[in-house]
Design a protein around this motif. Structure first.
Motif, PDB file in Angstrom:
ATOM      1  N   ALA A 290      56.623  42.582  39.833  1.00 21.36           N
ATOM      2  CA  ALA A 290      57.583  41.943  40.859  1.00 21.36           C
ATOM      3  C   ALA A 290      57.263  40.429  40.956  1.00 21.36           C
ATOM      4  O   ALA A 290      58.183  39.386  41.230  1.00 21.36           O
ATOM      5  N   LYS A 291      55.872  40.053  41.150  1.00 20.05           N
ATOM      6  CA  LYS A 291      55.391  38.742  41.260  1.00 20.05           C
ATOM      7  C   LYS A 291      55.106  38.022  40.146  1.00 20.05           C
ATOM      8  O   LYS A 291      54.521  37.067  40.294  1.00 20.05           O
ATOM      9  N   ASN A 292      55.089  38.747  39.011  1.00 20.40           N
ATOM     10  CA  ASN A 292      54.455  38.195  37.757  1.00 20.40           C
ATOM     11  C   ASN A 292      53.160  37.643  37.933  1.00 20.40           C
ATOM     12  O   ASN A 292      52.905  36.753  37.303  1.00 20.40           O
ATOM     13  N   THR A 293      52.329  38.370  38.419  1.00 19.35           N
ATOM     14  CA  THR A 293      51.215  38.194  38.885  1.00 19.35           C
ATOM     15  C   THR A 293      49.856  39.344  38.436  1.00 19.35           C
ATOM     16  O   THR A 293      50.497  40.357  38.762  1.00 19.35           O
ATOM     17  N   VAL A 294      48.808  38.871  37.850  1.00 19.85           N
ATOM     18  CA  VAL A 294      47.787  39.948  37.640  1.00 19.85           C
ATOM     19  C   VAL A 294      46.564  39.404  38.477  1.00 19.85           C
ATOM     20  O   VAL A 294      46.258  37.958  38.757  1.00 19.85           O
ATOM     21  N   PHE A 295      45.848  40.372  38.820  1.00 18.51           N
ATOM     22  CA  PHE A 295      44.635  40.137  39.868  1.00 18.51           C
ATOM     23  C   PHE A 295      43.155  40.462  39.186  1.00 18.51           C
ATOM     24  O   PHE A 295      43.223  41.456  38.436  1.00 18.51           O
ATOM     25  N   LEU A 296      42.264  39.899  39.595  1.00 21.02           N
ATOM     26  CA  LEU A 296      40.751  40.500  39.201  1.00 21.02           C
ATOM     27  C   LEU A 296      40.158  40.655  40.631  1.00 21.02           C
ATOM     28  O   LEU A 296      39.864  39.198  40.854  1.00 21.02           O
ATOM     29  N   GLN A 297      39.680  41.672  41.159  1.00 17.51           N
ATOM     30  CA  GLN A 297      38.921  41.582  42.415  1.00 17.51           C
ATOM     31  C   GLN A 297      37.820  41.831  41.735  1.00 17.51           C
ATOM     32  O   GLN A 297      37.169  42.977  40.972  1.00 17.51           O
ATOM     33  N   MET A 298      36.915  41.140  42.205  1.00 19.03           N
ATOM     34  CA  MET A 298      35.318  41.011  41.686  1.00 19.03           C
ATOM     35  C   MET A 298      34.402  41.461  42.858  1.00 19.03           C
ATOM     36  O   MET A 298      34.424  40.428  43.841  1.00 19.03           O
TER      37      MET A 298
ATOM     38  N   GLN B  75      53.592  29.543  31.114  1.00 17.68           N
ATOM     39  CA  GLN B  75      52.415  28.997  31.811  1.00 17.68           C
ATOM     40  C   GLN B  75      51.811  30.215  32.589  1.00 17.68           C
ATOM     41  O   GLN B  75      52.343  31.159  33.130  1.00 17.68           O
ATOM     42  N   LEU B  76      50.686  30.201  32.341  1.00 18.45           N
ATOM     43  CA  LEU B  76      49.483  30.953  32.950  1.00 18.45           C
ATOM     44  C   LEU B  76      48.729  30.252  34.003  1.00 18.45           C
ATOM     45  O   LEU B  76      47.996  29.322  33.554  1.00 18.45           O
ATOM     46  N   VAL B  77      48.950  30.279  35.308  1.00 17.53           N
ATOM     47  CA  VAL B  77      48.215  29.665  36.275  1.00 17.53           C
ATOM     48  C   VAL B  77      47.065  30.648  37.029  1.00 17.53           C
ATOM     49  O   VAL B  77      47.499  31.299  38.041  1.00 17.53           O
ATOM     50  N   GLU B  78      46.029  30.267  36.857  1.00 16.72           N
ATOM     51  CA  GLU B  78      44.747  30.837  37.365  1.00 16.72           C
ATOM     52  C   GLU B  78      44.367  30.217  38.959  1.00 16.72           C
ATOM     53  O   GLU B  78      44.744  28.935  38.908  1.00 16.72           O
ATOM     54  N   SER B  79      44.006  31.234  39.706  1.00 16.06           N
ATOM     55  CA  SER B  79      43.580  30.501  41.070  1.00 16.06           C
ATOM     56  C   SER B  79      42.442  31.562  41.564  1.00 16.06           C
ATOM     57  O   SER B  79      42.404  32.465  41.191  1.00 16.06           O
ATOM     58  N   GLY B  80      41.634  31.105  42.553  1.00 13.78           N
ATOM     59  CA  GLY B  80      40.634  31.846  43.447  1.00 13.78           C
ATOM     60  C   GLY B  80      39.336  31.852  42.827  1.00 13.78           C
ATOM     61  O   GLY B  80      38.484  32.198  43.507  1.00 13.78           O
ATOM     62  N   GLY B  81      39.024  30.780  41.841  1.00 11.20           N
ATOM     63  CA  GLY B  81      37.683  30.608  41.521  1.00 11.20           C
ATOM     64  C   GLY B  81      36.969  29.942  42.805  1.00 11.20           C
ATOM     65  O   GLY B  81      37.547  29.143  43.353  1.00 11.20           O
ATOM     66  N   ALA B  82      35.671  30.233  42.658  1.00 14.27           N
ATOM     67  CA  ALA B  82      34.778  29.515  43.820  1.00 14.27           C
ATOM     68  C   ALA B  82      33.470  29.736  43.443  1.00 14.27           C
ATOM     69  O   ALA B  82      32.859  30.286  42.733  1.00 14.27           O
ATOM     70  N   LEU B  83      32.598  29.215  44.317  1.00 16.92           N
ATOM     71  CA  LEU B  83      31.106  29.159  44.471  1.00 16.92           C
ATOM     72  C   LEU B  83      30.820  30.234  45.621  1.00 16.92           C
ATOM     73  O   LEU B  83      31.442  30.213  46.733  1.00 16.92           O
ATOM     74  N   VAL B  84      29.985  31.334  45.045  1.00 14.99           N
ATOM     75  CA  VAL B  84      29.844  32.333  46.243  1.00 14.99           C
ATOM     76  C   VAL B  84      28.444  32.891  45.850  1.00 14.99           C
ATOM     77  O   VAL B  84      27.984  32.928  44.822  1.00 14.99           O
ATOM     78  N   GLN B  85      27.970  33.400  46.828  1.00 17.70           N
ATOM     79  CA  GLN B  85      26.590  34.312  46.716  1.00 17.70           C
ATOM     80  C   GLN B  85      26.353  35.369  46.146  1.00 17.70           C
ATOM     81  O   GLN B  85      27.488  35.982  46.192  1.00 17.70           O
ATOM     82  N   ALA B  86      25.254  35.807  45.290  1.00 22.87           N
ATOM     83  CA  ALA B  86      25.246  37.263  44.705  1.00 22.87           C
ATOM     84  C   ALA B  86      25.550  38.128  45.873  1.00 22.87           C
ATOM     85  O   ALA B  86      25.094  38.066  47.061  1.00 22.87           O
ATOM     86  N   GLY B  87      26.336  38.968  45.401  1.00 24.57           N
ATOM     87  CA  GLY B  87      26.497  40.097  46.377  1.00 24.57           C
ATOM     88  C   GLY B  87      27.833  39.969  46.932  1.00 24.57           C
ATOM     89  O   GLY B  87      28.682  41.116  47.601  1.00 24.57           O
ATOM     90  N   GLY B  88      28.354  38.699  46.741  1.00 23.47           N
ATOM     91  CA  GLY B  88      29.604  38.549  47.338  1.00 23.47           C
ATOM     92  C   GLY B  88      30.948  39.104  46.557  1.00 23.47           C
ATOM     93  O   GLY B  88      30.871  39.544  45.488  1.00 23.47           O
ATOM     94  N   SER B  89      31.937  38.553  47.007  1.00 19.48           N
ATOM     95  CA  SER B  89      33.394  39.103  46.387  1.00 19.48           C
ATOM     96  C   SER B  89      34.422  37.651  46.168  1.00 19.48           C
ATOM     97  O   SER B  89      34.163  36.745  46.912  1.00 19.48           O
ATOM     98  N   LEU B  90      35.192  37.886  45.307  1.00 19.02           N
ATOM     99  CA  LEU B  90      36.202  37.061  44.744  1.00 19.02           C
ATOM    100  C   LEU B  90      37.390  37.671  44.439  1.00 19.02           C
ATOM    101  O   LEU B  90      37.364  38.755  43.763  1.00 19.02           O
ATOM    102  N   ARG B  91      38.580  37.186  44.674  1.00 15.34           N
ATOM    103  CA  ARG B  91      39.946  37.497  44.083  1.00 15.34           C
ATOM    104  C   ARG B  91      40.444  36.587  43.220  1.00 15.34           C
ATOM    105  O   ARG B  91      40.907  35.791  43.790  1.00 15.34           O
ATOM    106  N   LEU B  92      40.404  36.760  41.799  1.00 13.10           N
ATOM    107  CA  LEU B  92      41.457  35.856  41.129  1.00 13.10           C
ATOM    108  C   LEU B  92      42.779  36.325  40.939  1.00 13.10           C
ATOM    109  O   LEU B  92      42.966  37.293  40.708  1.00 13.10           O
ATOM    110  N   SER B  93      43.623  35.419  40.721  1.00 21.33           N
ATOM    111  CA  SER B  93      44.802  35.560  40.407  1.00 21.33           C
ATOM    112  C   SER B  93      45.595  34.659  39.324  1.00 21.33           C
ATOM    113  O   SER B  93      44.872  33.611  39.027  1.00 21.33           O
ATOM    114  N   CYS B  94      46.497  35.231  38.693  1.00 17.80           N
ATOM    115  CA  CYS B  94      46.953  34.515  37.663  1.00 17.80           C
ATOM    116  C   CYS B  94      48.736  34.578  37.780  1.00 17.80           C
ATOM    117  O   CYS B  94      49.062  35.846  37.525  1.00 17.80           O
TER     118      CYS B  94
END
Length: 119
Positions: free
Chosen positions: A74-82, A3-22
């Motif tokens: 250690a947490k079996n997780t990959v991140f994407l900082q946007m 299983q690969l479970v993503e989280s962190g998606g959202a609605l954000v304004q241009a110029g903003g930031s999000l961090r996705l996790s898997c």
């Protein structure tokens, strides 16, 4: 079962930031190259960023300098900082795990998380 479970998606304004996790389960995470892909409506799925099992990273030209991929074995997780998000970053973002072995290519996908960037 993998299983690969993503989280962190959202609605954000241009110029903003999000961090996705898997979060990955069912695999020996440290052995896998991990990637983030995205698919916008009417477009093909494209590679955004990848981090190898050894920690090497590669990015699509369109996100270089704005996105950062990282992993925590250690947490079996990959991140994407946007950061500095643009409307053209709007897409469903998918997590990918891949391990190449002689005679076998192990590839797994998550279900995706929606990122919407408003102008």
């Amino acid at each position: 079962q993998v299983q690969l479970v993503e989280s962190g998606g959202a609605l954000v304004q241009a110029g903003g930031s999000l961090r996705l996790s898997c979060a990955a389960s069912g695999i020996t995470f440290s052995q896998y190259d991990m990637g983030w892909y995205r698919q916008a409506p009417g477009k093909q799925r494209e590679l955004v960023a990848i981090i190898s099992s050894g920690g090497s990273t590669n990015y699509a030209d369109s996100v270089k300098g704005r996105f950062t991929i990282s992993r925590d074995n250690a947490k079996n997780t990959v991140f994407l900082q946007m950061n500095s998000l643009k409307p053209e970053d709007t897409a469903v973002y998918y997590c990918n795990a891949r391990k190449l072995r002689i005679g076998r290519d192990y590839v797994y996908w998550g279900q995706g998380t929606q990122v919407t960037v408003s102008s």
